[in-house]
Every structure is written in C-alpha cells, then in structure tokens.
Motif scaffolding. Sequence first.
Motif, PDB file in Angstrom:
ATOM      1  N   ASN A 317      36.884 -11.297 -11.199  1.00 50.71           N
ATOM      2  CA  ASN A 317      35.642 -10.874 -11.844  1.00 50.71           C
ATOM      3  C   ASN A 317      34.828 -12.068 -12.353  1.00 50.71           C
ATOM      4  N   ARG A 318      34.797 -13.133 -11.551  1.00 45.31           N
ATOM      5  CA  ARG A 318      34.000 -14.308 -11.899  1.00 45.31           C
ATOM      6  C   ARG A 318      32.770 -14.435 -10.999  1.00 45.31           C
ATOM      7  N   ILE A 319      32.477 -13.415 -10.224  1.00 43.02           N
ATOM      8  CA  ILE A 319      31.277 -13.371  -9.389  1.00 43.02           C
ATOM      9  C   ILE A 319      30.491 -12.120  -9.772  1.00 43.02           C
ATOM     10  N   TYR A 320      29.198 -12.314 -10.034  1.00 42.89           N
ATOM     11  CA  TYR A 320      28.328 -11.186 -10.363  1.00 42.89           C
ATOM     12  C   TYR A 320      27.695 -10.671  -9.072  1.00 42.89           C
ATOM     13  N   MET A 321      27.918  -9.372  -8.782  1.00 44.70           N
ATOM     14  CA  MET A 321      27.460  -8.783  -7.520  1.00 44.70           C
ATOM     15  C   MET A 321      26.416  -7.703  -7.769  1.00 44.70           C
ATOM     16  N   GLY A 322      25.711  -7.767  -8.880  1.00 45.75           N
ATOM     17  CA  GLY A 322      24.808  -6.694  -9.253  1.00 45.75           C
ATOM     18  C   GLY A 322      23.429  -6.759  -8.636  1.00 45.75           C
ATOM     19  N   GLY A 323      23.112  -7.801  -7.887  1.00 49.23           N
ATOM     20  CA  GLY A 323      21.799  -7.908  -7.273  1.00 49.23           C
ATOM     21  C   GLY A 323      21.887  -7.945  -5.761  1.00 49.23           C
TER      22      GLY A 323
END
Length: 557
Positions: A317-323
């Motif tokens: 959970n160290r990558i933000y995939m919200g965009g």
Amino acid sequence: MAENPLKKGRYTQYSNKIGLFSNDKRSFLKNDTEVILNFPFKDTVLEAGMSKEDQGREERFLHLTMDKKDIDTLEEPKVLTNFRSIDKDGETLLTASSDIKFFDENGDLTQNLLIKGNNLLSLYTLRERLAGKIKLIYIDPPYNTGNDSFKYNDKFNHAAWLTFMKNRLEVARDLLSDEGSIWVSCDDTEQAYLKVLMDEVFGRDNFVNNIIWEKKFSPSNDARYFSDNHDFVICYAKNKSVWKPNLLPRSEEANARYSNPDNDPRGPWQSGDMTVKTYSADYDYPIKMPNGTTAKPPAGRCWRLSKKFFLERLTDNRIYMGGNVPRIKRFLSEVKDGMVPLTIWKYTEVGHNQTASQDIKNLFDGEAKFDTPKPESLLQRIVHIGSKEGDIVLDFCLGSGTTSAVAHKMNRRWVGIEQMDYIETIAKERLKKVIAGEQGGVSKAVGWAGGGSFVYFELKKYNQEYIDRITKATSVKELKGIRADMLSNAFLQFWFDRIEFEKDETSRSALLEEFKEKLISILDENQLYLNYADMNDTRHKVTADEKALTDRFYGKD
C-alpha cells in the motif's frame, strides 16, 4: 612589470585591466577552460585602512615579492590591550591577576571574543590560535557602491576592492575548519567578480550556491532602470566533499501538504510522481489502473521503479492508484527531519532591511544607531544551516553586531571583529543587552532568555594612535608637538627624508589641514598596531597587564 601608478617604487605584474584570463596569466580568456580573475595589484596587499578618512587619498599596496619583509611584519600577531569581561553582572576590566582562560588544554576557544582593530590584522592575529577551528564565517563587507551612510570605506576603486577582498578571504580560508563554510553578502556591483575571485581562493569545486535574499518588500519607483530588491549571499565550503549543511526545520505549511485520505496506519502522506527522465526500456511497462485504464509513462520517460519493486510497493500500500496514473506515497513519518534549503529567501521568511533597522531602533530606545544592519532572522538561517551548538562563528565585518548576537542566542561560540569606534557604542552595548535577555529579533523563536559572556579587547595601536591624535588636533601648535613625538618614536615611511620634510613643513605649517595630511603621509601604515615581537621594547610602554594577558592569549604565559 608595469609600474604601480598609485605608489612610486611599487610594481605589479598584472596589466591595468580586469577580467577573465587564461590560466597562464598571459592572455585574456579565449578557449582555455582553466581561468582566473586578473586585476591590477592582485600580487599585492592593500596597505591602507578602511575608515572614511581613507577615501580622499591614494590606496597604497605592498608587493608580495618585493615587499615580503613588510608584509611579514604586517601579518605578525599584535599586542592586545583594554581587556574587558562582560557577563550578566556587568563589565570588568581584566588584569594579570584575573582568573580567565581564553583556550582550554586542547587549544579550544573558551570565550566569545569581541575584537576592535583592523580586520585583516586581527585575522592574522587570530590565525596562530584558531587556524582550522572556525565552523562558519559570515561577512557583510563594503559593497563598493559609494552610497553608504556609515563610517567605513565603501568607495574603493574596482581593483583595490578586489585586492581588499582577496587579502582577507585568503586568511579566512586558513581559519575555516575542513567541515566549515563561508557566506559573503554582496549586491550586483561586485557579485560576478567576487564569485570568480572566491572560485580561485576556495576552489571552484567548493562553490555551494549563490543565494538570493529579497531585501525589500516594496518596489523603488524612483529607480532609473530596475528596482533593486535583492542582495546575494555567496556560499563556499572549505571542503564540499565533507561539508554537511543542516536541514531547515519543517514548516507548518510544508506539513499541511500531507494528509491521510485512505486512513493508512502509517499516518499522513503525500503522493509523488512515479516517472523519471532517464529512460530505461526495462522500466517502461504498462500498469492496469483500478478505473479500467492502462497507464504508461509519457514519451521519453519511464517509471522510477522496476516492475518487481512496483508490485512489492503496491502490495505494501505504498502506491496510490486513485487517479489515471500511479503515484508513490511518501509518508510524513518517513521523510527527512527537515527541508533542504532553497536558493531564494523571501523577506517573509528571513526579514528585510526595514525589519533589521527597526530591531536596532527598538534596542536603542528608538534611536537609529546603524543604517544598514542585516535582520537577525537572515543570520539565524545562515547560522542554523552552517553550524551546530558549540561551533565557532566568525564575522570580521561585524558592523552593528547582528552575527554575534544571533550566534550567542543560538548557543554558538563567536568571534566578532570591527575597526570602527561604533563597536563600543553599538555592537558591545547590543551584546550586553543580549546577555541581559532582550527579546527582540529571533529571541522568542530560539527560546532565548539571557546569559553567557564575552571578552572584549583591542589591538594595541601604535602609528594608528598618532593618526588619531593628528585627526583630533585643533591647532598647528598641537600638531608640532605631535610631530616632535613622531620624529622620535613613530614608525615612518621608508622614503622619509627629515631634512626635506622640515623644509616643506616650514612653508605650509600655518595651514592646519594640509599639515595634518603631511604628518599622516609620513607614517608607515604597515605599523598601525604594535607587533607582539616588539612588546618588550621599553619605547612602546606596554603595561604589565597588557603583557600578561597578551601572553596568555597566545599561550606563551
């Protein structure tokens, strides 16, 4: 060699031009990559002082080779006088019986020092005990603008100013520790030339940055061309490979950029770009996003993580995939303890000229004691970046005492040097107020509550004493008495001819100002202060207390 037009019998190997030369010193820069700054009298030491009285006369130079004996004399340690200890209980005149040590058994400085005297001679006086021990040097030297309103010489000609700076920077380099740095304030008048000169003195590889300080908060609408709203602070390390600047404290504004929209147990985070410009085909791969799109790096770029490490970080959970593209999560708890300094310093962060002037007025009951001080918040940042508690901070163009005041409040040891008389009426009095716990400037920001001490002393004048007496004289009769004393006891110029002098003086002694100029002109300015080697000569009337404390300072007692 070309004859030095400013002093008969003195020569310089440098032509009467200023600019970049090839390293062989024979031709101006064309295609040579090794360059130096060439200027007239670079191979000399500027002999004249820096008081306002010097502006109306020719500068005098000592040639490094031809006048080596004179220069060696100039650079000798001086006799010290008027020792005073200042602490919370007041000011005490020190004597031979005073229980005071300047250095400990390891040779480390134990006292803060405030020194009155010519700064070049003071630096050489300190070199014997403090070479390689200064962590930070900050100076605000004359800008060579001719627009100053205070009492040191800020109107050198261009080559003389460069010689003035070169002489002082070379001994300053000797005083710096290997982990130390030097910071020099200047404006556009000499900034470019000073940068190249400092490249030569400290080494181009040791250049750190040229910082822009926003010194004004409003435009000067009466400016002819541009409103001059900034100064420079040039920073060099003694050895950049080992110099470690301190990070700036993180601001509330910087911390506010972090949030925790997904309630990550590691706390607030901020997303960062996952691409880099250094392209590698192995780092160019498609990534399937949760919204159904496929993300790829822009043309010519690639991901900063290999596919293997990307998947590991995604799982953690160290990558933000919200965009539409993946971004790296950087957690506030894991970032550096501070921020890397920027090269543009806004007045909202470190103050401006009016801030500094108002601080001085507040210290002295509304009286404008000094027209061009630097703000304490500017020096706070420099001292913070370049030193730690207990380190020695040196300012040999002390002025109103801002550097020493801030260093004292930040628990550094300090040495301040100033030639002009306002060292006693402004700098010393200001530092007394610091010891008493004054709450102006950065006091509240650094939690200053008062305390500490310092020792004040002066270089013992010799020919400078005659200059002071001549300047203050109000009659020809008084000057004749000084002349008689000079002819018996002063150090006179090597070319002095007593017979010719008497003939010349007789015809013009009725003119007070011309008589003053004539008397000053025959004094050897290489002997403004008394050399330590001459301390026991009975002609110089050095007191037992002066001898004992001078010996103690030099470790000879």
